[in-house]
Write a protein that holds these residues in place. Sequence first.
Motif, PDB file in Angstrom:
ATOM      1  N   HIS A 126      -8.987  -3.540 -17.390  1.00 55.29           N
ATOM      2  CA  HIS A 126      -9.857  -3.332 -16.653  1.00 55.29           C
ATOM      3  C   HIS A 126      -9.641  -3.977 -15.118  1.00 55.29           C
ATOM      4  O   HIS A 126     -10.664  -4.513 -14.459  1.00 55.29           O
ATOM      5  N   ILE A 127      -8.683  -3.867 -14.538  1.00 56.57           N
ATOM      6  CA  ILE A 127      -8.389  -4.420 -13.242  1.00 56.57           C
ATOM      7  C   ILE A 127      -9.538  -3.542 -12.167  1.00 56.57           C
ATOM      8  O   ILE A 127      -9.527  -2.466 -12.295  1.00 56.57           O
ATOM      9  N   SER A 128     -10.043  -4.470 -11.440  1.00 55.72           N
ATOM     10  CA  SER A 128     -11.004  -3.979 -10.639  1.00 55.72           C
ATOM     11  C   SER A 128     -10.653  -3.100  -9.394  1.00 55.72           C
ATOM     12  O   SER A 128      -9.449  -3.707  -9.024  1.00 55.72           O
ATOM     13  N   GLU A 129     -11.334  -2.704  -8.896  1.00 57.50           N
ATOM     14  CA  GLU A 129     -11.132  -1.972  -7.265  1.00 57.50           C
ATOM     15  C   GLU A 129     -10.809  -3.183  -6.339  1.00 57.50           C
ATOM     16  O   GLU A 129      -9.887  -2.845  -5.600  1.00 57.50           O
ATOM     17  N   ILE A 130     -11.707  -4.042  -6.534  1.00 61.26           N
ATOM     18  CA  ILE A 130     -11.662  -5.342  -5.404  1.00 61.26           C
ATOM     19  C   ILE A 130     -10.114  -6.013  -5.568  1.00 61.26           C
ATOM     20  O   ILE A 130      -9.481  -6.271  -4.704  1.00 61.26           O
ATOM     21  N   GLU A 131      -9.811  -6.062  -6.791  1.00 64.31           N
ATOM     22  CA  GLU A 131      -8.504  -6.714  -7.208  1.00 64.31           C
ATOM     23  C   GLU A 131      -7.344  -5.886  -6.508  1.00 64.31           C
ATOM     24  O   GLU A 131      -6.405  -6.282  -6.195  1.00 64.31           O
ATOM     25  N   ARG A 132      -7.265  -4.612  -6.959  1.00 67.84           N
ATOM     26  CA  ARG A 132      -6.464  -3.466  -6.560  1.00 67.84           C
ATOM     27  C   ARG A 132      -6.345  -3.546  -4.894  1.00 67.84           C
ATOM     28  O   ARG A 132      -5.069  -3.583  -4.417  1.00 67.84           O
ATOM     29  N   ARG A 133      -7.485  -3.747  -4.318  1.00 65.28           N
ATOM     30  CA  ARG A 133      -7.443  -3.832  -2.801  1.00 65.28           C
ATOM     31  C   ARG A 133      -6.612  -5.249  -2.182  1.00 65.28           C
ATOM     32  O   ARG A 133      -5.777  -5.053  -1.273  1.00 65.28           O
ATOM     33  N   LEU A 134      -6.985  -6.095  -2.936  1.00 65.05           N
ATOM     34  CA  LEU A 134      -6.242  -7.405  -2.530  1.00 65.05           C
ATOM     35  C   LEU A 134      -4.965  -7.593  -2.569  1.00 65.05           C
ATOM     36  O   LEU A 134      -3.882  -7.922  -1.954  1.00 65.05           O
ATOM     37  N   LEU A 135      -4.506  -6.869  -3.738  1.00 62.01           N
ATOM     38  CA  LEU A 135      -3.036  -6.618  -4.065  1.00 62.01           C
ATOM     39  C   LEU A 135      -2.280  -5.786  -3.213  1.00 62.01           C
ATOM     40  O   LEU A 135      -1.185  -6.032  -2.614  1.00 62.01           O
ATOM     41  N   THR A 136      -3.070  -4.694  -2.905  1.00 62.10           N
ATOM     42  CA  THR A 136      -2.415  -3.582  -2.097  1.00 62.10           C
ATOM     43  C   THR A 136      -2.289  -4.344  -0.457  1.00 62.10           C
ATOM     44  O   THR A 136      -1.265  -4.065   0.236  1.00 62.10           O
ATOM     45  N   ASP A 137      -3.201  -5.142  -0.120  1.00 60.88           N
ATOM     46  CA  ASP A 137      -3.008  -5.860   1.131  1.00 60.88           C
ATOM     47  C   ASP A 137      -1.727  -6.651   1.236  1.00 60.88           C
ATOM     48  O   ASP A 137      -1.099  -6.836   2.252  1.00 60.88           O
ATOM     49  N   ARG A 138      -1.800  -7.291   0.045  1.00 62.01           N
ATOM     50  CA  ARG A 138      -0.479  -8.332   0.244  1.00 62.01           C
ATOM     51  C   ARG A 138       0.848  -7.541   0.349  1.00 62.01           C
ATOM     52  O   ARG A 138       1.826  -7.839   0.842  1.00 62.01           O
ATOM     53  N   ILE A 139       0.706  -6.468  -0.466  1.00 58.80           N
ATOM     54  CA  ILE A 139       2.100  -5.866  -0.739  1.00 58.80           C
ATOM     55  C   ILE A 139       2.349  -5.165   0.635  1.00 58.80           C
ATOM     56  O   ILE A 139       3.508  -4.992   0.950  1.00 58.80           O
ATOM     57  N   LYS A 140       1.370  -4.430   1.155  1.00 62.08           N
ATOM     58  CA  LYS A 140       1.560  -3.932   2.423  1.00 62.08           C
ATOM     59  C   LYS A 140       2.307  -4.785   3.534  1.00 62.08           C
ATOM     60  O   LYS A 140       2.759  -4.058   4.567  1.00 62.08           O
ATOM     61  N   LYS A 141       2.053  -6.005   3.384  1.00 62.30           N
ATOM     62  CA  LYS A 141       2.921  -6.979   4.392  1.00 62.30           C
ATOM     63  C   LYS A 141       4.416  -6.637   4.513  1.00 62.30           C
ATOM     64  O   LYS A 141       5.052  -6.909   5.588  1.00 62.30           O
ATOM     65  N   TYR A 142       4.767  -6.139   3.520  1.00 59.51           N
ATOM     66  CA  TYR A 142       6.240  -6.013   3.335  1.00 59.51           C
ATOM     67  C   TYR A 142       6.641  -4.231   3.241  1.00 59.51           C
ATOM     68  O   TYR A 142       7.989  -4.120   3.259  1.00 59.51           O
ATOM     69  N   THR A 143       5.861  -3.517   3.570  1.00 59.35           N
ATOM     70  CA  THR A 143       6.332  -2.150   3.198  1.00 59.35           C
ATOM     71  C   THR A 143       5.932  -1.498   4.413  1.00 59.35           C
ATOM     72  O   THR A 143       5.599  -1.699   5.283  1.00 59.35           O
ATOM     73  N   LYS A 144       6.247  -0.070   4.694  1.00 55.75           N
ATOM     74  CA  LYS A 144       6.209   0.872   5.718  1.00 55.75           C
ATOM     75  C   LYS A 144       4.509   1.162   5.786  1.00 55.75           C
ATOM     76  O   LYS A 144       3.952   0.987   4.608  1.00 55.75           O
ATOM     77  N   LYS A 145       4.009   1.394   6.709  1.00 56.04           N
ATOM     78  CA  LYS A 145       2.489   1.620   6.919  1.00 56.04           C
ATOM     79  C   LYS A 145       1.984   2.434   6.032  1.00 56.04           C
ATOM     80  O   LYS A 145       0.872   2.259   5.737  1.00 56.04           O
ATOM     81  N   ASP A 146       2.676   3.652   5.699  1.00 55.57           N
ATOM     82  CA  ASP A 146       2.095   4.769   4.992  1.00 55.57           C
ATOM     83  C   ASP A 146       2.375   4.905   3.643  1.00 55.57           C
ATOM     84  O   ASP A 146       2.391   5.523   2.876  1.00 55.57           O
ATOM     85  N   THR A 147       3.089   3.833   2.944  1.00 51.77           N
ATOM     86  CA  THR A 147       3.764   3.645   1.657  1.00 51.77           C
ATOM     87  C   THR A 147       2.508   3.699   0.665  1.00 51.77           C
ATOM     88  O   THR A 147       1.599   2.942   0.687  1.00 51.77           O
ATOM     89  N   PRO A 148       2.218   4.529  -0.215  1.00 54.08           N
ATOM     90  CA  PRO A 148       1.262   4.667  -1.110  1.00 54.08           C
ATOM     91  C   PRO A 148       1.582   3.539  -2.246  1.00 54.08           C
ATOM     92  O   PRO A 148       2.746   3.574  -2.706  1.00 54.08           O
ATOM     93  N   ILE A 149       0.544   2.899  -2.613  1.00 51.96           N
ATOM     94  CA  ILE A 149       0.350   1.753  -3.680  1.00 51.96           C
ATOM     95  C   ILE A 149      -0.154   2.458  -4.981  1.00 51.96           C
ATOM     96  O   ILE A 149      -1.596   2.823  -4.658  1.00 51.96           O
ATOM     97  N   TYR A 150       0.333   2.330  -6.113  1.00 55.00           N
ATOM     98  CA  TYR A 150      -0.539   3.053  -7.306  1.00 55.00           C
ATOM     99  C   TYR A 150      -0.761   1.613  -8.329  1.00 55.00           C
ATOM    100  O   TYR A 150       0.595   0.702  -8.309  1.00 55.00           O
ATOM    101  N   PHE A 151      -1.475   1.724  -9.569  1.00 53.91           N
ATOM    102  CA  PHE A 151      -1.495   0.825 -10.443  1.00 53.91           C
ATOM    103  C   PHE A 151      -1.306   1.214 -11.985  1.00 53.91           C
ATOM    104  O   PHE A 151      -1.900   2.359 -12.261  1.00 53.91           O
ATOM    105  N   ALA A 152      -0.494   0.746 -12.698  1.00 55.58           N
ATOM    106  CA  ALA A 152      -0.355   1.160 -13.917  1.00 55.58           C
ATOM    107  C   ALA A 152      -0.759   0.210 -15.054  1.00 55.58           C
ATOM    108  O   ALA A 152      -0.245  -1.022 -14.978  1.00 55.58           O
ATOM    109  N   VAL A 153      -1.394   0.738 -15.923  1.00 54.57           N
ATOM    110  CA  VAL A 153      -1.917  -0.128 -17.322  1.00 54.57           C
ATOM    111  C   VAL A 153      -1.003   0.378 -18.365  1.00 54.57           C
ATOM    112  O   VAL A 153      -1.125   1.465 -18.501  1.00 54.57           O
TER     113      VAL A 153
END
Length: 352
Positions: free
Chosen positions: A205-232
Motif C-alpha cells: 500500500h505504498i502511497s502516492e506521496i511516498e512514491r513522489r518523495l522517493l522519485t525526488d531523491r532518485i532524480k538527483k542522480y538520473t537524467k532529467k527525463d528518466t521515468p521511475i516506476y514502482f513494483a510490489v
Amino acid sequence: MYVCNIEPSKPFMIQFLKYLLFPFSLIYKGITSLRNLLFELKVLRTFEPNIATIGVGNLTVGGTGKTPIIDYLISIFPSNKIGIISRGYGRKTQGFLQINSKSTSKDVGDEPFMLYSKNLDTSFFVSEDRVEGFKKAMLIQPNLDIILFDDVFQHRYLKPKINILLSDYSRPFFEDFLLPTGLLRESKSGAKRADIIIVTKCPRHISEIERRLLTDRIKKYTKKDTPIYFAVFQSLPPSNIENAILTKKSKIVLISGLANNLGFKAGLEQNFEIVKHFDYKDHHEFTKEEITEILSLFPNSNFVCTAKDFVKIKPLLNPEFLPSFYISEQKIRIINEIELKKEIFEQLGFIN
C-alpha cells in the motif's frame, strides 16, 4: 511510509568497521570512475546489438529482484521470439552455453535454470562475456527478435537499447556507500545511464506521496527525463507439484539460500507457523546429505522453499517426498503498469 534507515541505530562495531574501510571505498571509487570515464570518452568501446535488447541490473551487490523482473518482461512479449542471456552465477561451468532439457542448475546457475523451467518457449543462454554471448546466441537462433540481458548494468562493453536499473525499496542506492564500506558496485551517478528505473519490493500500500518523495531523491542522480516506476512483489500461496495449496496457519519448515533469507521468512510468518528455518548463503548448492538430514529431523512435515532453491533440491529428493515440498513464488504488480509497457515499447521502436 519510507523511513531513512542509515546510521544511528546500528551497532558501534559495525560503524567502526565502516570507518576503517572507508579509505578502500575511495580507492574503489577512483578505479570504477576511471573505467566509466574511459567508456564515456570512447577509449573503451561498446557494442550495440542490431535487434531489440533490454538490460536489467542494479548499482548494488545483492538481490534487488532482477530475476522476477526478467520473468515479468518475458510475459509482456507473448508474440515475440525471446532470448535471455545471463552470466549464470554460481555455475560449475565456464563460457557460452545454451540451456536445454539436459542442463542442470550446476551447469548453468540456479536462477537461469529456474527461469528456463518456467518458460520453455523462451531461449536461455549463459555467458560471462555478454557481447560474445549475444553473437553466439544469434548464430544459433538468428530468428530471435528480443534479447533480455540479466545483471548487465556494469557490463559496459555491451549497450542494450534499454537499460533498466532496479533499486530495492528497503535499501535504495541513494542511501548506500561504495564497496567495501557499503554495497554499491559503482558511484550513485551511474544511475544516469538508466533509461528506466524500477523501485522493487515496495510495500503493498505504498502511497502516492511516498512514491513522489522517493522519485525526488532518485532524480538527483538520473537524467532529467528518466521515468521511475514502482513494483510490489506479492507472495502467492505456496503450492506443491500436485498444485495443492498449503493451508494457512500450517506448521512449516523453511529452506532458503537467498540474498535476503530474513525477508523470505518475514513474508511467510504472517500466514504460517514456522517450526524451523534452515537458511544458507545465496546460490547455495544443496547436498543430498543436507536434505536427508533435514527430512530426518522433521519427518511428515511441510517444507517451503523458493522456486530458485527447489530446482536444486528436487533432484535430491525421492519421489515420495516431492509432495511435501511447497514452492513460494511471487507475483509482480507494477504501479502504472500500462505506462511502463508503453515506455518500453516506445523505446524499443515497437510503437511510434
